[in-house]
Design a protein around this motif. Structure first.
Motif, PDB file in Angstrom:
ATOM      1  N   LEU A  29      51.423  74.937  37.436  1.00 19.48           N
ATOM      2  CA  LEU A  29      50.881  75.900  36.483  1.00 19.48           C
ATOM      3  C   LEU A  29      50.376  75.189  35.223  1.00 19.48           C
ATOM      4  O   LEU A  29      49.299  75.500  34.718  1.00 19.48           O
ATOM      5  CB  LEU A  29      51.938  76.946  36.131  1.00 19.48           C
ATOM      6  CG  LEU A  29      51.515  78.069  35.208  1.00 19.48           C
ATOM      7  CD1 LEU A  29      50.348  78.853  35.797  1.00 19.48           C
ATOM      8  CD2 LEU A  29      52.697  78.994  34.954  1.00 19.48           C
ATOM      9  N   LYS A  30      51.119  74.206  34.750  1.00 23.47           N
ATOM     10  CA  LYS A  30      50.687  73.436  33.575  1.00 23.47           C
ATOM     11  C   LYS A  30      49.405  72.660  33.878  1.00 23.47           C
ATOM     12  O   LYS A  30      48.511  72.576  33.040  1.00 23.47           O
ATOM     13  CB  LYS A  30      51.794  72.493  33.108  1.00 23.47           C
ATOM     14  CG  LYS A  30      52.907  73.209  32.399  1.00 23.47           C
ATOM     15  CD  LYS A  30      53.945  72.260  31.877  1.00 23.47           C
ATOM     16  CE  LYS A  30      55.040  73.059  31.206  1.00 23.47           C
ATOM     17  NZ  LYS A  30      56.032  72.226  30.551  1.00 23.47           N
ATOM     18  N   LYS A  31      49.320  72.094  35.086  1.00 24.85           N
ATOM     19  CA  LYS A  31      48.099  71.378  35.473  1.00 24.85           C
ATOM     20  C   LYS A  31      46.908  72.337  35.509  1.00 24.85           C
ATOM     21  O   LYS A  31      45.806  71.988  35.073  1.00 24.85           O
ATOM     22  CB  LYS A  31      48.265  70.735  36.858  1.00 24.85           C
ATOM     23  CG  LYS A  31      49.152  69.531  36.887  1.00 24.85           C
ATOM     24  CD  LYS A  31      49.213  68.981  38.314  1.00 24.85           C
ATOM     25  CE  LYS A  31      50.172  67.835  38.444  1.00 24.85           C
ATOM     26  NZ  LYS A  31      50.264  67.343  39.846  1.00 24.85           N
ATOM     27  N   LEU A  32      47.131  73.525  36.044  1.00 25.51           N
ATOM     28  CA  LEU A  32      46.069  74.530  36.115  1.00 25.51           C
ATOM     29  C   LEU A  32      45.569  74.874  34.712  1.00 25.51           C
ATOM     30  O   LEU A  32      44.363  74.888  34.455  1.00 25.51           O
ATOM     31  CB  LEU A  32      46.568  75.782  36.823  1.00 25.51           C
ATOM     32  CG  LEU A  32      45.627  76.987  36.838  1.00 25.51           C
ATOM     33  CD1 LEU A  32      44.384  76.691  37.673  1.00 25.51           C
ATOM     34  CD2 LEU A  32      46.358  78.218  37.389  1.00 25.51           C
ATOM     35  N   GLN A  33      46.482  75.133  33.803  1.00 26.63           N
ATOM     36  CA  GLN A  33      46.106  75.484  32.439  1.00 26.63           C
ATOM     37  C   GLN A  33      45.430  74.299  31.738  1.00 26.63           C
ATOM     38  O   GLN A  33      44.495  74.492  30.966  1.00 26.63           O
ATOM     39  CB  GLN A  33      47.319  75.966  31.654  1.00 26.63           C
ATOM     40  CG  GLN A  33      47.793  77.325  32.127  1.00 26.63           C
ATOM     41  CD  GLN A  33      49.066  77.764  31.432  1.00 26.63           C
ATOM     42  OE1 GLN A  33      50.068  77.055  31.459  1.00 26.63           O
ATOM     43  NE2 GLN A  33      49.001  78.930  30.810  1.00 26.63           N
ATOM     44  N   ILE A  38      42.464  80.015  31.887  1.00 26.65           N
ATOM     45  CA  ILE A  38      43.116  80.857  30.883  1.00 26.65           C
ATOM     46  C   ILE A  38      43.733  82.055  31.601  1.00 26.65           C
ATOM     47  O   ILE A  38      43.014  82.883  32.158  1.00 26.65           O
ATOM     48  CB  ILE A  38      42.104  81.344  29.832  1.00 26.65           C
ATOM     49  CG1 ILE A  38      41.443  80.149  29.153  1.00 26.65           C
ATOM     50  CG2 ILE A  38      42.775  82.262  28.820  1.00 26.65           C
ATOM     51  CD1 ILE A  38      40.190  80.497  28.378  1.00 26.65           C
ATOM     52  N   ILE A  39      45.046  82.143  31.605  1.00 21.32           N
ATOM     53  CA  ILE A  39      45.729  83.224  32.318  1.00 21.32           C
ATOM     54  C   ILE A  39      45.597  84.516  31.529  1.00 21.32           C
ATOM     55  O   ILE A  39      46.155  84.653  30.447  1.00 21.32           O
ATOM     56  CB  ILE A  39      47.210  82.903  32.547  1.00 21.32           C
ATOM     57  CG1 ILE A  39      47.350  81.627  33.364  1.00 21.32           C
ATOM     58  CG2 ILE A  39      47.916  84.076  33.238  1.00 21.32           C
ATOM     59  CD1 ILE A  39      48.763  81.103  33.468  1.00 21.32           C
ATOM     60  N   GLU A  53      40.087  86.220  33.514  1.00 18.88           N
ATOM     61  CA  GLU A  53      39.012  87.207  33.461  1.00 18.88           C
ATOM     62  C   GLU A  53      37.815  86.713  32.649  1.00 18.88           C
ATOM     63  O   GLU A  53      36.679  87.068  32.954  1.00 18.88           O
ATOM     64  CB  GLU A  53      39.544  88.528  32.917  1.00 18.88           C
ATOM     65  CG  GLU A  53      40.547  89.165  33.866  1.00 18.88           C
ATOM     66  CD  GLU A  53      41.149  90.431  33.332  1.00 18.88           C
ATOM     67  OE1 GLU A  53      40.371  91.342  32.987  1.00 18.88           O
ATOM     68  OE2 GLU A  53      42.391  90.505  33.247  1.00 18.88           O
ATOM     69  N   GLU A  54      38.065  85.893  31.655  1.00 11.92           N
ATOM     70  CA  GLU A  54      36.979  85.382  30.824  1.00 11.92           C
ATOM     71  C   GLU A  54      36.019  84.524  31.650  1.00 11.92           C
ATOM     72  O   GLU A  54      34.809  84.637  31.537  1.00 11.92           O
ATOM     73  CB  GLU A  54      37.551  84.569  29.664  1.00 11.92           C
ATOM     74  CG  GLU A  54      36.514  84.032  28.726  1.00 11.92           C
ATOM     75  CD  GLU A  54      37.140  83.261  27.571  1.00 11.92           C
ATOM     76  OE1 GLU A  54      36.539  82.248  27.165  1.00 11.92           O
ATOM     77  OE2 GLU A  54      38.212  83.668  27.080  1.00 11.92           O
ATOM     78  N   ASN A  55      36.568  83.655  32.482  1.00  7.04           N
ATOM     79  CA  ASN A  55      35.753  82.759  33.301  1.00  7.04           C
ATOM     80  C   ASN A  55      35.549  83.278  34.726  1.00  7.04           C
ATOM     81  O   ASN A  55      34.970  82.571  35.550  1.00  7.04           O
ATOM     82  CB  ASN A  55      36.383  81.364  33.338  1.00  7.04           C
ATOM     83  CG  ASN A  55      36.418  80.734  31.968  1.00  7.04           C
ATOM     84  OD1 ASN A  55      35.405  80.673  31.279  1.00  7.04           O
ATOM     85  ND2 ASN A  55      37.592  80.289  31.543  1.00  7.04           N
ATOM     86  N   ALA A  59      43.345  82.208  40.699  1.00  2.39           N
ATOM     87  CA  ALA A  59      44.097  81.004  41.085  1.00  2.39           C
ATOM     88  C   ALA A  59      45.351  81.393  41.844  1.00  2.39           C
ATOM     89  O   ALA A  59      45.966  82.429  41.578  1.00  2.39           O
ATOM     90  CB  ALA A  59      44.479  80.193  39.846  1.00  2.39           C
ATOM     91  N   LEU A  60      45.707  80.555  42.793  1.00  2.00           N
ATOM     92  CA  LEU A  60      46.952  80.678  43.546  1.00  2.00           C
ATOM     93  C   LEU A  60      47.760  79.424  43.269  1.00  2.00           C
ATOM     94  O   LEU A  60      47.276  78.305  43.514  1.00  2.00           O
ATOM     95  CB  LEU A  60      46.660  80.821  45.033  1.00  2.00           C
ATOM     96  CG  LEU A  60      45.887  82.092  45.366  1.00  2.00           C
ATOM     97  CD1 LEU A  60      45.143  81.932  46.668  1.00  2.00           C
ATOM     98  CD2 LEU A  60      46.812  83.265  45.417  1.00  2.00           C
ATOM     99  N   VAL A  61      48.979  79.596  42.751  1.00  2.00           N
ATOM    100  CA  VAL A  61      49.798  78.463  42.343  1.00  2.00           C
ATOM    101  C   VAL A  61      51.081  78.438  43.160  1.00  2.00           C
ATOM    102  O   VAL A  61      51.837  79.409  43.196  1.00  2.00           O
ATOM    103  CB  VAL A  61      50.153  78.544  40.843  1.00  2.00           C
ATOM    104  CG1 VAL A  61      51.009  77.359  40.425  1.00  2.00           C
ATOM    105  CG2 VAL A  61      48.891  78.618  39.997  1.00  2.00           C
TER     106      VAL A  61
END
Length: 127
Positions: A29-33, A38-39, A53-55, A59-61
């Motif tokens: 999750l940290k790598k994804l962020q 942006i969650i 939603e902005e981009n 994602a599936l983590v």
């Protein structure tokens, strides 16, 4: 060793594996962020289903990796479950994708109500 000792050992092993899995998922999750995701919506599940939603990303983590897809790649959503004579189980959302190496992703939930709630929420976000 008595039966109670084996039960305690099994419980400790299961708890340890659960904690390890949680730690590994937190690292992913940290790598994804860190990659710029942006969650905006956490739909929980296994693997964890997240929306940016902005981009316009999904994602599936999981404990060993994360996968990111553009929302426009979602071709279809289905709520499914398997049942036997006694209990409904394995409630899940199946996400059909286009233009990816994976045709479908599955997110599992612990019960029907949570799965249906997250399914409806995901549907509303895709519109």
């Amino acid at each position: 060793m008595s039966g109670i000792h084996w039960i305690v050992i099994a419980f400790v092993v299961i708890a340890g594996l659960g904690f390890w899995s949680w730690q590994q998922s937190a690292k992913q999750l940290k790598k994804l962020q860190a990659s710029g995701f942006i969650i905006s919506t956490d739909l929980k599940g296994n693997p964890k289903l997240l929306l940016d939603e902005e981009n316009r990303l999904l994602a599936l983590v999981g404990p060993t990796s994360y996968r990111v897809y553009e929302l426009q790649q979602v071709r279809n959503l289905e709520y499914k479950y398997d049942s036997n004579a006694q209990v409904e189980m394995n409630h899940r959302i199946e996400i059909s994708l286009q233009n990816t190496t994976t045709d479908q992703e599955t997110v599992v939930y612990e019960d029907e109500w949570i799965a249906q709630d997250k399914f409806k929420l995901l549907q509303s976000k895709l519109r």
